[in-house]
Design a protein around this motif. Structure first.
Motif, PDB file in Angstrom:
ATOM      1  N   PRO A 139       0.830  -1.209   0.000  1.00  0.00           N
ATOM      2  CA  PRO A 139       0.000   0.000   0.000  1.00  0.00           C
ATOM      3  C   PRO A 139       0.872   1.270   0.000  1.00  0.00           C
ATOM      4  CG  PRO A 139       0.034  -0.958   2.186  1.00  0.00           C
ATOM      5  CD  PRO A 139       0.808  -1.887   1.314  1.00  0.00           C
ATOM      6  N   SER A 140       0.332   2.312  -0.584  1.00  0.00           N
ATOM      7  CA  SER A 140       1.117   3.541  -0.782  1.00  0.00           C
ATOM      8  C   SER A 140       1.440   4.227   0.534  1.00  0.00           C
ATOM      9  CB  SER A 140       0.357   4.494  -1.708  1.00  0.00           C
ATOM     10  OG  SER A 140      -0.929   4.814  -1.149  1.00  0.00           O
ATOM     11  N   GLU A 141       0.614   3.994   1.584  1.00  0.00           N
ATOM     12  CA  GLU A 141       0.849   4.647   2.869  1.00  0.00           C
ATOM     13  C   GLU A 141       2.190   4.243   3.481  1.00  0.00           C
ATOM     14  OE1 GLU A 141      -3.677   4.310   2.584  1.00  0.00           O
ATOM     15  OE2 GLU A 141      -1.895   3.178   1.958  1.00  0.00           O
ATOM     16  N   TRP A 142       2.751   3.128   3.064  1.00  0.00           N
ATOM     17  CA  TRP A 142       4.012   2.673   3.649  1.00  0.00           C
ATOM     18  C   TRP A 142       5.234   3.221   2.900  1.00  0.00           C
ATOM     19  CZ3 TRP A 142       2.337  -3.125   4.501  1.00  0.00           C
ATOM     20  CH2 TRP A 142       1.530  -3.207   5.658  1.00  0.00           C
ATOM     21  N   HIS A 143       4.984   3.851   1.781  1.00  0.00           N
ATOM     22  CA  HIS A 143       6.038   4.524   1.031  1.00  0.00           C
ATOM     23  C   HIS A 143       7.137   3.538   0.597  1.00  0.00           C
ATOM     24  CE1 HIS A 143       3.935   8.154   2.171  1.00  0.00           C
ATOM     25  NE2 HIS A 143       4.117   7.869   3.483  1.00  0.00           N
ATOM     26  N   GLN A 144       8.243   4.111   0.180  1.00  0.00           N
ATOM     27  CA  GLN A 144       9.368   3.303  -0.303  1.00  0.00           C
ATOM     28  C   GLN A 144      10.461   3.228   0.766  1.00  0.00           C
ATOM     29  OE1 GLN A 144       9.500   1.653  -3.379  1.00  0.00           O
ATOM     30  NE2 GLN A 144       7.321   2.207  -3.423  1.00  0.00           N
ATOM     31  N   GLY A 145      11.592   2.694   0.382  1.00  0.00           N
ATOM     32  CA  GLY A 145      12.720   2.602   1.293  1.00  0.00           C
ATOM     33  C   GLY A 145      12.675   1.344   2.150  1.00  0.00           C
ATOM     34  N   ALA A 146      13.703   1.230   2.984  1.00  0.00           N
ATOM     35  CA  ALA A 146      13.854   0.049   3.827  1.00  0.00           C
ATOM     36  C   ALA A 146      12.706  -0.071   4.827  1.00  0.00           C
ATOM     37  CB  ALA A 146      15.188   0.098   4.564  1.00  0.00           C
ATOM     38  N   LYS A 147      12.270   1.075   5.341  1.00  0.00           N
ATOM     39  CA  LYS A 147      11.175   1.037   6.312  1.00  0.00           C
ATOM     40  C   LYS A 147       9.898   0.517   5.670  1.00  0.00           C
ATOM     41  CE  LYS A 147       8.817   3.891   9.746  1.00  0.00           C
ATOM     42  NZ  LYS A 147       8.720   5.258  10.358  1.00  0.00           N
ATOM     43  N   GLY A 148       9.612   0.992   4.456  1.00  0.00           N
ATOM     44  CA  GLY A 148       8.422   0.529   3.748  1.00  0.00           C
ATOM     45  C   GLY A 148       8.508  -0.955   3.421  1.00  0.00           C
ATOM     46  N   TYR A 149       9.694  -1.392   3.008  1.00  0.00           N
ATOM     47  CA  TYR A 149       9.856  -2.823   2.676  1.00  0.00           C
ATOM     48  C   TYR A 149       9.705  -3.691   3.928  1.00  0.00           C
ATOM     49  CZ  TYR A 149      11.910  -7.209   1.110  1.00  0.00           C
ATOM     50  OH  TYR A 149      12.130  -8.530   0.825  1.00  0.00           O
ATOM     51  N   SER A 150      10.261  -3.230   5.032  1.00  0.00           N
ATOM     52  CA  SER A 150      10.165  -4.013   6.262  1.00  0.00           C
ATOM     53  C   SER A 150       8.715  -4.155   6.700  1.00  0.00           C
ATOM     54  CB  SER A 150      11.007  -3.380   7.364  1.00  0.00           C
ATOM     55  OG  SER A 150      10.510  -2.089   7.702  1.00  0.00           O
ATOM     56  N   LYS A 151       7.899  -3.098   6.495  1.00  0.00           N
ATOM     57  CA  LYS A 151       6.478  -3.194   6.842  1.00  0.00           C
ATOM     58  C   LYS A 151       5.778  -4.208   5.945  1.00  0.00           C
ATOM     59  CE  LYS A 151       5.877   1.484   8.702  1.00  0.00           C
ATOM     60  NZ  LYS A 151       5.156   2.769   8.556  1.00  0.00           N
ATOM     61  N   ARG A 152       6.080  -4.146   4.673  1.00  0.00           N
ATOM     62  CA  ARG A 152       5.451  -5.090   3.736  1.00  0.00           C
ATOM     63  C   ARG A 152       5.911  -6.526   4.016  1.00  0.00           C
ATOM     64  NH1 ARG A 152       6.598  -0.357   0.711  1.00  0.00           N
ATOM     65  NH2 ARG A 152       4.682   0.555  -0.175  1.00  0.00           N
ATOM     66  N   LEU A 153       7.196  -6.671   4.374  1.00  0.00           N
ATOM     67  CA  LEU A 153       7.716  -8.008   4.692  1.00  0.00           C
ATOM     68  C   LEU A 153       7.050  -8.552   5.957  1.00  0.00           C
ATOM     69  CD1 LEU A 153       9.762 -10.254   3.993  1.00  0.00           C
ATOM     70  CD2 LEU A 153      11.430  -9.051   5.435  1.00  0.00           C
ATOM     71  N   GLY A 154       6.913  -7.705   6.975  1.00  0.00           N
ATOM     72  CA  GLY A 154       6.276  -8.141   8.219  1.00  0.00           C
ATOM     73  C   GLY A 154       4.819  -8.495   8.005  1.00  0.00           C
ATOM     74  N   ALA A 155       4.130  -7.689   7.197  1.00  0.00           N
ATOM     75  CA  ALA A 155       2.728  -7.976   6.911  1.00  0.00           C
ATOM     76  C   ALA A 155       2.592  -9.283   6.126  1.00  0.00           C
ATOM     77  CB  ALA A 155       2.117  -6.827   6.129  1.00  0.00           C
ATOM     78  N   GLY A 156       3.536  -9.527   5.237  1.00  0.00           N
ATOM     79  CA  GLY A 156       3.501 -10.757   4.455  1.00  0.00           C
ATOM     80  C   GLY A 156       3.685 -11.992   5.347  1.00  0.00           C
ATOM     81  N   PHE A 157       4.607 -11.905   6.288  1.00  0.00           N
ATOM     82  CA  PHE A 157       4.793 -13.018   7.227  1.00  0.00           C
ATOM     83  C   PHE A 157       3.550 -13.217   8.087  1.00  0.00           C
ATOM     84  CE2 PHE A 157       9.526 -12.436   6.741  1.00  0.00           C
ATOM     85  CZ  PHE A 157       9.758 -13.695   6.211  1.00  0.00           C
ATOM     86  N   ALA A 158       2.961 -12.138   8.550  1.00  0.00           N
ATOM     87  CA  ALA A 158       1.759 -12.249   9.377  1.00  0.00           C
ATOM     88  C   ALA A 158       0.617 -12.869   8.583  1.00  0.00           C
ATOM     89  CB  ALA A 158       1.362 -10.862   9.894  1.00  0.00           C
ATOM     90  N   ASP A 159       0.451 -12.437   7.320  1.00  0.00           N
ATOM     91  CA  ASP A 159      -0.604 -13.019   6.469  1.00  0.00           C
ATOM     92  C   ASP A 159      -0.389 -14.522   6.275  1.00  0.00           C
ATOM     93  OD1 ASP A 159      -1.704 -10.540   6.210  1.00  0.00           O
ATOM     94  OD2 ASP A 159      -0.940 -10.173   4.187  1.00  0.00           O
ATOM     95  N   GLY A 160       0.884 -14.908   5.991  1.00  0.00           N
ATOM     96  CA  GLY A 160       1.178 -16.322   5.730  1.00  0.00           C
ATOM     97  C   GLY A 160       0.960 -17.204   6.952  1.00  0.00           C
ATOM     98  N   VAL A 161       1.394 -16.706   8.107  1.00  0.00           N
ATOM     99  CA  VAL A 161       1.269 -17.507   9.325  1.00  0.00           C
ATOM    100  C   VAL A 161      -0.185 -17.652   9.741  1.00  0.00           C
ATOM    101  CG1 VAL A 161       1.803 -17.582  11.794  1.00  0.00           C
ATOM    102  CG2 VAL A 161       3.595 -16.977  10.137  1.00  0.00           C
ATOM    103  N   THR A 162      -0.919 -16.523   9.803  1.00  0.00           N
ATOM    104  CA  THR A 162      -2.322 -16.618  10.227  1.00  0.00           C
ATOM    105  C   THR A 162      -3.151 -17.409   9.224  1.00  0.00           C
ATOM    106  OG1 THR A 162      -2.770 -14.466   9.163  1.00  0.00           O
ATOM    107  CG2 THR A 162      -2.261 -14.450  11.521  1.00  0.00           C
TER     108      THR A 162
END
Length: 352
Positions: free
Chosen positions: A218-241
């Motif tokens: 989502p665009s609210e997370w913007h680019q950069g390492a911080k944005g990628y880390s949010k997307r990565l964390g959300a992806g792990f949470a989606d996969g596990v749940t």
């Protein structure tokens, strides 16, 4: 007168003498015969008693090794049997055995089949038995074969865990076994754990986070390492749940099987229909076909939980159902690939 008396007296003496002579001659004739007849009878009466016999032997096994402590029984037709135990060298002996009787001799030892034979001895004979050989007793055991569905299921699951597409991509949620056993709840959680801890899960999640980073979604997370880390964390949470709810928790509660059952036979249309229905119907633990509540519920619950950590733009009900529809479509595509493509590239292992 005197002459006549003397004549009578002389006649009487002559008659008496003649009678005595006759008795004497009779005795001489009768007594020797009686003595002759009486001697054999007397000799028979003082003859020595009948001589007894002995029965000897050595008990051995089929390897000609002696068997100590074997029980040897000598049974005569009437009366109590005689019993001895073999010595350390396997030998035994019966002494003072009456001759002329048909005896039955029996030898028994632990772990060996019983041996028996008939034997008769002559007076004074010392008879040695040379064929007393015991054979190992054939032990018959009743083997009860029981079928354990859980044990078979564990073996089948172990084979599924080793399935790989192109030798490195895990493909453990596909059943190629023609007669699969249902999984226990513990096995369902174990399968989910193995799937979530496989390196491929981390690589796939990281790659998808990169795709979202490139799309700025989502665009609210913007680019950069911080944005990628949010997307990565959300992806792990989606996969596990999603995996835990769809493949372990709900299948255990609803007694449904989370795996895809490869058909592999029939017309292409029947196989395609089987694959396309997989997200909507499943096999229950009882073997019956059921609505796939585990898949629907797991997808809806998982995306509903995701609203807690996604931006506000992704927290609407419409977004949840949109993701649910995408998830069902991906499930159909995955099932079709399993039925027609991936089976050719999957290494399969037979359960032991």
């Amino acid at each position: 007168m005197s002459t006549t008396h003397n004549s009578r007296h002389a006649s009487s003496r002559w008659l008496l003498g003649t009678l005595v002579n006759l008795i004497h001659m009779s005795l001489l004739i009768v007594l020797p015969g009686a003595l002759i007849l009486d001697v054999p009878a007397s000799a028979q009466s003082i003859e020595a008693p009948t001589k007894t016999a002995s029965i000897l032997g050595t008990v051995v096994d089929s390897n000609n090794d002696t068997i100590p402590n074997a029980t040897v029984v000598l049974q005569k037709p009437v009366g109590e049997p005689l019993t001895v135990v073999t010595k350390d060298d396997g030998s035994f002996a019966f002494h003072d055995v009456a001759p002329g009787i048909a005896y039955q001799i029996t030898v028994a030892a632990e772990g060996f089949a019983e041996w028996s034979s008939s034997v008769t001895v002559e007076p004074g004979q010392e008879k040695t038995l040379t064929d007393v050989t015991l054979h190992i007793l054939a032990v018959q055991r009743a083997v009860t074969v029981t079928y354990s569905s859980e044990e078979v299921a564990a073996q089948q699951l172990k084979a599924e865990e080793q399935q790989r597409v192109l030798s490195f991509i895990p493909n453990m949620y596909v059943v190629y076994e023609p007669h699969p056993e249902p999984l226990t709840s513990r096995m369902k959680f174990h399968l989910a754990y193995k799937s979530l801890t496989n390196p491929f899960f981390f690589a796939r999640t990281a790659a998808w986070a990169g795709v979202q980073q490139a799309r700025d979604d989502p665009s609210e997370w913007h680019q950069g390492a911080k944005g990628y880390s949010k997307r990565l964390g959300a992806g792990f949470a989606d996969g596990v749940t999603g995996s835990l709810i769809s493949n372990a928790i709900l299948p255990s509660l609803l007694h449904q099987d989370p795996r895809y059952f490869y058909q592999g036979t029939g017309t292409k249309w029947s196989r395609a229909r089987h694959a396309m229905l997989a997200p909507f119907v499943c096999k229950g633990d009882n073997g019956a076909t059921q609505p796939n509540y585990s898949e629907w519920g797991g997808s809806l619950i998982g995306y509903s939980i995701s609203t807690a950590y996604y931006p506000s733009s992704s927290r609407t009900a419409g977004h949840v159902f949109e993701n649910f529809g995408i998830d069902m479509g991906l499930h159909i595509a995955s099932s079709l690939a399993q039925e027609f493509i991936l089976d050719k590239f999957t290494s399969k292992h037979k359960h032991q």
